[in-house]
Motif scaffolding. Structure first.
Motif, PDB file in Angstrom:
ATOM      1  N   VAL A 147       6.196   9.510 -30.336  1.00 24.49           N
ATOM      2  CA  VAL A 147       5.933   8.088 -30.119  1.00 24.49           C
ATOM      3  C   VAL A 147       4.837   7.927 -29.068  1.00 24.49           C
ATOM      4  N   VAL A 150       5.711   1.640 -27.723  1.00 27.34           N
ATOM      5  CA  VAL A 150       6.663   0.724 -28.348  1.00 27.34           C
ATOM      6  C   VAL A 150       6.454  -0.651 -27.726  1.00 27.34           C
ATOM      7  N   ILE A 159       6.125   0.063 -33.398  1.00 25.86           N
ATOM      8  CA  ILE A 159       6.221   1.443 -32.926  1.00 25.86           C
ATOM      9  C   ILE A 159       4.948   2.164 -33.375  1.00 25.86           C
ATOM     10  N   CYS A 185      11.171   2.320 -22.970  1.00 29.51           N
ATOM     11  CA  CYS A 185      10.478   3.125 -23.976  1.00 29.51           C
ATOM     12  C   CYS A 185       9.262   3.830 -23.371  1.00 29.51           C
TER      13      CYS A 185
END
Length: 201
Positions: A147, A150, A159, A185
């Motif tokens: 990732v 976010v 995302i 996040c």
């Protein structure tokens, strides 16, 4: 810490339910017409199948809300029984095309019965220390190493992944504070950045 973000979208769209009813109706109409005209041993069954197809088509077109909300499961079961009966009879007569067609239709209806029974279930995106768990995707778990960012703004969850994949969902009303969620996040992404593969930078 973990978060569960409820999605606004439905698991099963109404037009998907309607489409399979239309496919069944057209399949029954076509097969019933062919049996009625060209088969001399069971023309009455062909007529009954043709009538059932026309009835299903009419109900799907003109009483769609009633069909999809009130009597969807019983109609699906009836469609499955008819499709299986035609498939089995086609096997006994060694008709290859109808066998394949109605076997595939039966499989589709079986899947629809399974999938639609949980159509009212709320879908969630779950975030915890191990990563993000995504709804109804082939790849359900997204570790933090994959990732990039976010974002939760204006009811939209975005995302952004390291490999340039982008996931977006509309979120239902929730008491989760976007600022705190984004900060959590971002902290997880930063904490796991060193674990990425060298070609992910």
């Amino acid at each position: 810490m973990n978060y569960d973000l409820p999605l606004a979208e439905e698991k099963v769209k109404p037009h998907q339910v309607t489409t399979l009813h239309l496919v069944c109706a057209l399949g029954f109409i076509g097969t019933g017409a062919i049996i009625t005209v060209y088969n001399y041993t069971i023309p009455m069954w062909g007529g009954a199948l043709l009538a059932a197809g026309i009835l299903l088509l009419g109900v799907t077109l003109f009483k769609n809300k009633w069909l999809t909300r009130e009597v969807n499961v019983p109609v699906r079961v009836a469609e499955l029984l008819i499709a299986l009966a035609i498939a089995i009879y086609s096997v006994s007569q060694q008709w290859k095309f109808p066998t394949g067609m109605f076997a595939m239709l039966s499989i589709g209806i079986l899947f629809a019965l399974y999938w639609e029974r949980k159509s009212d279930a709320v879908l969630y995106v779950h975030a915890d220390d191990s990563g993000l768990k995504l709804p109804v995707l082939r790849r359900r778990t997204l570790p933090w190493t994959e990732v990039e960012e976010v974002v939760l703004r204006f009811g939209i969850l975005t995302i952004n992944c390291v490999d340039n994949h982008l996931f977006q969902w509309t979120i239902s009303d929730t008491d989760i504070e976007p600022g705190k969620f984004e900060a959590y996040c971002a902290a997880q992404v930063a904490a796991h950045k060193s674990e990425r593969r060298n070609d992910d930078w």
